[in-house]
Design a protein around this motif. Structure first.
Motif, PDB file in Angstrom:
ATOM      1  N   TYR A 173       7.275 -14.745 -10.382  1.00 31.13           N
ATOM      2  CA  TYR A 173       6.017 -14.678 -11.122  1.00 31.13           C
ATOM      3  C   TYR A 173       5.561 -13.238 -11.379  1.00 31.13           C
ATOM      4  CZ  TYR A 173       5.834 -19.573  -9.734  1.00 31.13           C
ATOM      5  OH  TYR A 173       6.132 -20.901  -9.542  1.00 31.13           O
ATOM      6  N   ASN A 174       6.428 -12.278 -11.071  1.00 36.90           N
ATOM      7  CA  ASN A 174       6.108 -10.852 -11.273  1.00 36.90           C
ATOM      8  C   ASN A 174       4.881 -10.411 -10.484  1.00 36.90           C
ATOM      9  OD1 ASN A 174       8.254 -10.379 -13.168  1.00 36.90           O
ATOM     10  ND2 ASN A 174       7.037 -11.449 -14.704  1.00 36.90           N
ATOM     11  N   ILE A 175       4.689 -10.999  -9.304  1.00 36.93           N
ATOM     12  CA  ILE A 175       3.584 -10.632  -8.434  1.00 36.93           C
ATOM     13  C   ILE A 175       4.038  -9.525  -7.489  1.00 36.93           C
ATOM     14  CG2 ILE A 175       2.092 -11.437  -6.550  1.00 36.93           C
ATOM     15  CD1 ILE A 175       2.048 -14.167  -7.863  1.00 36.93           C
ATOM     16  N   GLN A 176       3.283  -8.424  -7.447  1.00 37.78           N
ATOM     17  CA  GLN A 176       3.585  -7.344  -6.515  1.00 37.78           C
ATOM     18  C   GLN A 176       3.113  -7.771  -5.126  1.00 37.78           C
ATOM     19  OE1 GLN A 176       2.036  -3.506  -8.177  1.00 37.78           O
ATOM     20  NE2 GLN A 176       1.169  -4.884  -9.721  1.00 37.78           N
ATOM     21  N   SER A 177       3.954  -7.590  -4.119  1.00 34.07           N
ATOM     22  CA  SER A 177       3.565  -8.021  -2.779  1.00 34.07           C
ATOM     23  C   SER A 177       4.024  -7.050  -1.706  1.00 34.07           C
ATOM     24  CB  SER A 177       4.122  -9.419  -2.482  1.00 34.07           C
ATOM     25  OG  SER A 177       5.528  -9.389  -2.400  1.00 34.07           O
ATOM     26  N   GLU A 178       3.240  -7.016  -0.629  1.00 33.37           N
ATOM     27  CA  GLU A 178       3.600  -6.312   0.592  1.00 33.37           C
ATOM     28  C   GLU A 178       3.555  -7.312   1.732  1.00 33.37           C
ATOM     29  OE1 GLU A 178       1.366  -2.785   1.360  1.00 33.37           O
ATOM     30  OE2 GLU A 178       1.216  -2.256  -0.766  1.00 33.37           O
ATOM     31  N   SER A 179       4.378  -7.084   2.761  1.00 33.73           N
ATOM     32  CA  SER A 179       4.451  -8.032   3.869  1.00 33.73           C
ATOM     33  C   SER A 179       4.215  -7.337   5.192  1.00 33.73           C
ATOM     34  CB  SER A 179       5.824  -8.722   3.900  1.00 33.73           C
ATOM     35  OG  SER A 179       6.044  -9.466   2.726  1.00 33.73           O
ATOM     36  N   VAL A 180       3.486  -8.025   6.068  1.00 35.10           N
ATOM     37  CA  VAL A 180       3.318  -7.593   7.455  1.00 35.10           C
ATOM     38  C   VAL A 180       3.537  -8.814   8.338  1.00 35.10           C
ATOM     39  CG1 VAL A 180       1.755  -5.681   6.967  1.00 35.10           C
ATOM     40  CG2 VAL A 180       0.826  -7.974   7.327  1.00 35.10           C
ATOM     41  N   SER A 181       3.857  -8.570   9.609  1.00 35.98           N
ATOM     42  CA  SER A 181       4.251  -9.671  10.489  1.00 35.98           C
ATOM     43  C   SER A 181       3.129 -10.228  11.339  1.00 35.98           C
ATOM     44  CB  SER A 181       5.395  -9.212  11.398  1.00 35.98           C
ATOM     45  OG  SER A 181       4.986  -8.090  12.172  1.00 35.98           O
ATOM     46  N   SER A 182       1.922  -9.610  11.286  1.00 38.12           N
ATOM     47  CA  SER A 182       0.832 -10.095  12.138  1.00 38.12           C
ATOM     48  C   SER A 182      -0.520  -9.795  11.512  1.00 38.12           C
ATOM     49  CB  SER A 182       0.909  -9.435  13.512  1.00 38.12           C
ATOM     50  OG  SER A 182       0.582  -8.059  13.414  1.00 38.12           O
ATOM     51  N   PRO A 183      -1.565 -10.563  11.884  1.00 37.87           N
ATOM     52  CA  PRO A 183      -2.920 -10.303  11.388  1.00 37.87           C
ATOM     53  C   PRO A 183      -3.435  -8.915  11.765  1.00 37.87           C
ATOM     54  CG  PRO A 183      -2.792 -12.507  12.302  1.00 37.87           C
ATOM     55  CD  PRO A 183      -1.508 -11.830  12.657  1.00 37.87           C
ATOM     56  N   SER A 184      -3.046  -8.408  12.951  1.00 32.16           N
ATOM     57  CA  SER A 184      -3.518  -7.078  13.366  1.00 32.16           C
ATOM     58  C   SER A 184      -2.975  -5.993  12.443  1.00 32.16           C
ATOM     59  CB  SER A 184      -3.117  -6.801  14.811  1.00 32.16           C
ATOM     60  OG  SER A 184      -1.702  -6.843  14.962  1.00 32.16           O
ATOM     61  N   LEU A 185      -1.699  -6.116  12.042  1.00 23.69           N
ATOM     62  CA  LEU A 185      -1.137  -5.155  11.090  1.00 23.69           C
ATOM     63  C   LEU A 185      -1.801  -5.297   9.727  1.00 23.69           C
ATOM     64  CD1 LEU A 185       2.676  -5.363  11.972  1.00 23.69           C
ATOM     65  CD2 LEU A 185       1.112  -3.461  12.441  1.00 23.69           C
ATOM     66  N   ALA A 186      -2.091  -6.537   9.336  1.00 23.80           N
ATOM     67  CA  ALA A 186      -2.765  -6.768   8.055  1.00 23.80           C
ATOM     68  C   ALA A 186      -4.143  -6.124   8.058  1.00 23.80           C
ATOM     69  CB  ALA A 186      -2.873  -8.266   7.787  1.00 23.80           C
ATOM     70  N   THR A 187      -4.834  -6.218   9.190  1.00 20.66           N
ATOM     71  CA  THR A 187      -6.166  -5.615   9.317  1.00 20.66           C
ATOM     72  C   THR A 187      -6.093  -4.108   9.104  1.00 20.66           C
ATOM     73  OG1 THR A 187      -6.836  -7.348  10.866  1.00 20.66           O
ATOM     74  CG2 THR A 187      -8.149  -5.326  10.835  1.00 20.66           C
ATOM     75  N   LYS A 188      -5.098  -3.474   9.706  1.00 23.11           N
ATOM     76  CA  LYS A 188      -4.928  -2.023   9.554  1.00 23.11           C
ATOM     77  C   LYS A 188      -4.653  -1.647   8.104  1.00 23.11           C
ATOM     78  CE  LYS A 188      -3.259  -1.230  14.273  1.00 23.11           C
ATOM     79  NZ  LYS A 188      -2.111  -0.788  15.103  1.00 23.11           N
ATOM     80  N   VAL A 189      -3.830  -2.438   7.426  1.00 25.52           N
ATOM     81  CA  VAL A 189      -3.505  -2.169   6.016  1.00 25.52           C
ATOM     82  C   VAL A 189      -4.765  -2.252   5.158  1.00 25.52           C
ATOM     83  CG1 VAL A 189      -2.252  -3.020   3.989  1.00 25.52           C
ATOM     84  CG2 VAL A 189      -1.109  -2.919   6.209  1.00 25.52           C
ATOM     85  N   VAL A 190      -5.579  -3.284   5.379  1.00 27.55           N
ATOM     86  CA  VAL A 190      -6.811  -3.460   4.600  1.00 27.55           C
ATOM     87  C   VAL A 190      -7.823  -2.372   4.928  1.00 27.55           C
ATOM     88  CG1 VAL A 190      -8.767  -5.003   4.167  1.00 27.55           C
ATOM     89  CG2 VAL A 190      -6.461  -5.956   4.365  1.00 27.55           C
ATOM     90  N   GLU A 191      -7.960  -2.033   6.213  1.00 25.30           N
ATOM     91  CA  GLU A 191      -8.911  -1.000   6.623  1.00 25.30           C
ATOM     92  C   GLU A 191      -8.520   0.380   6.110  1.00 25.30           C
ATOM     93  OE1 GLU A 191     -10.675  -2.910  10.783  1.00 25.30           O
ATOM     94  OE2 GLU A 191      -9.003  -1.471  10.858  1.00 25.30           O
TER      95      GLU A 191
END
Length: 495
Positions: free
Chosen positions: A147-165
């Protein structure tokens, strides 16, 4: 074969892969390979593997059980389909079972699906995938690339939190929830504090029973993740503006203001969720039934308020053909739409013979589903008025102006009565409830709302006898009274 892979693999992994072996304009051959890291099979055991009632050895039967029939049945079924079943294995390392099967292609359906996906552009979406399962993560990445969607992946919610912050914004966050719908607090807080608009949240769950409403999560999908289901979810989350424009152009928008009552007869929980989500977003009420027998029973209970029936074909207990036939024998006019992935000419012909109104394909195209429901249900709804206005005018001596004044008083009275009646029923105050039902019965009879009058009379009698009617019966009372109230207001506003 998947069941065997799970049974004989105590640690490691199991992988199901599907690949195209041959492809022509009218047919293709697919290869289904199941690879595990289980106990494996020795060369001697392979010789008797597909013989009925034979297992590799006695110790396997003692430890794992089974009759020894499974693989012989699978082999017979694959060969009956014109295919071939093979196996490669190394004792102590694992096995790969491969079924190669030919299929006929549905050219029309394939073209429609390709066109449907071509006109939807998801390329502006940036997604964050929060997933501990490497195979699921790879699968999501493959689908997003389609679908031509750009994506990044992390393995845990804590890592996702750091990426968003760190200041990264994502239009979509996809998260695998292992045990419950409890969304991680730290990640939720980080997403809420974004300067841009809030990211859309799509949760993936392993158990259908986990699927329920959540204030923070926009869409919940069951695993395994199916491409068509993901596509519909993306349409729901990011395709609304385009859908609104199309509905406006086609005149469908007017139907959103009318509270249609829709019966969805569907045994697949995923399709139930998708249909319910699409239809309820239009302000319509959805009644679910998990098979044709239940669908017919719900129809009998709610016939007086239903505006349309959506019917799956292939269901246990009673299929869609029989259920549709029964419904049509009771009601010649209510629209019945068959929803099926199988829309071959023989299916269309049989549906026409039993009185089905129309057919639409699966997976659902939200635009098509909304448009078709509105097109067929709206005229039926408008023909089925809750108030006989001519009778109402006649009941006050033919004086229309007097009738308008009576309607005005009725509207004020019913708006106050409905909350009081609901409260009395919740508190099981049968005396107060019976008095209110009696009052509503008389008022409805005066203005010509005969169906509502009858329902209120039945409610009054049940309460006077000390009985609380079933929830479905109570729901019907309030649905019909709400419809009467809406029609009365509309009549007065146009007078």
């Amino acid at each position: 074969m998947l069941n065997n892979a799970v049974k004989f693999t105590e640690e490691g992994q199991i992988e199901l892969s599907v690949s195209v072996q041959t492809l022509t304009e009218q047919s293709c051959t697919l290869s289904f390979a199941i690879t595990d890291t289980g106990i494996g099979i020795s060369p001697e055991q392979l010789e008797n593997l597909f013989k009925p009632f034979v297992q590799a050895n006695a110790s396997i039967h003692r430890k794992y059980g089974g009759s020894g029939l499974g693989l012989s049945i699978v082999k017979a079924l694959v060969e009956k389909m014109g295919g071939k079943l093979s196996v490669t294995s190394e004792f102590g390392t694992g096995s790969t079972f491969t079924a190669t099967v030919p299929f006929t292609l549905d050219l029309l359906g394939s073209a429609e699906e390709s066109e449907r996906r071509r006109i939807v552009d998801f390329s502006a979406i940036k997604a964050l995938v929060v997933c501990a399962d490497r195979y699921l993560d790879d699968h999501i990445e493959t689908l997003f690339k389609e679908y031509n969607i750009q994506s990044e992946s992390v393995s845990s919610p804590s890592l996702a939190t750091k990426v968003v912050e760190s200041g990264n914004y994502f239009d979509l966050v996809v998260i695998e929830l292992a045990d419950s719908l409890a969304f991680p607090d730290s990640l939720a807080k980080a997403l809420e504090q974004q300067e841009n608009k809030r990211s859309r949240l799509l949760a993936l769950v392993h158990d259908d029973s986990q699927i329920k409403s959540s204030a923070f999560i926009d869409v919940v999908l069951p695993l395994p993740l199916i491409n068509s289901v993901l596509f519909n979810a993306l349409l729901q989350l990011f395709g609304r503006a385009e859908e609104e424009r199309k509905r406006s152009e086609s005149g469908v928008q007017a139907s959103v203001d009318i509270p249609l009552q829709i019966l969805v007869v569907e045994d697949n929980s995923t399709n139930q969720i998708i249909a319910q989500e699409i239809l309820q977003r239009q302000g319509w009420t959805v009644h679910l039934a998990a098979n044709g027998k239940l669908g017919y029973e719900v129809f009998l209970a709610l016939e007086e308020i239903l505006d349309i029936v959506l019917m799956d074909l292939h269901m246990d207990v009673m299929d869609g053909y029989e259920s549709s036939t029964l419904i049509r024998s009771k009601n010649e006019n209510i629209p019945i739409i068959v929803t099926s992935a199988d829309l071959m000419e023989t299916v269309r012909r049989r549906c026409k013979e039993i009185g089905v109104t129309d057919l639409i394909g699966k997976p659902y195209d939200p635009d098509q589903l909304i448009s078709k429901v509105a097109e067929l249900a709206l005229p039926y709804h408008q023909r089925r008025k809750s108030i006989d206005f001519e009778r109402g005018v006649f009941s006050v001596g033919g004086d229309k102006n007097l009738y308008l004044r009576v309607l005005g008083a009725f509207i004020s009275e019913l708006e106050q009565l409905l909350p009081s009646l609901r409260k009395a029923l919740v508190q099981q105050d049968f005396h107060a409830g019976a008095e209110l039902a009696h009052k509503a019965k008389g008022s409805c009879g005066t203005i010509g709302a005969l169906q509502a009058q009858k329902l209120c009379a039945n409610l009054q009698q049940s309460l006077e006898n000390g009985n609380l009617p079933p929830q479905e019966a109570l729901d019907m009372v309030f649905i019909v009274l709400a419809q009467v109230l809406r029609e009365a207001k509309e009549y007065v506003s146009k007078a």
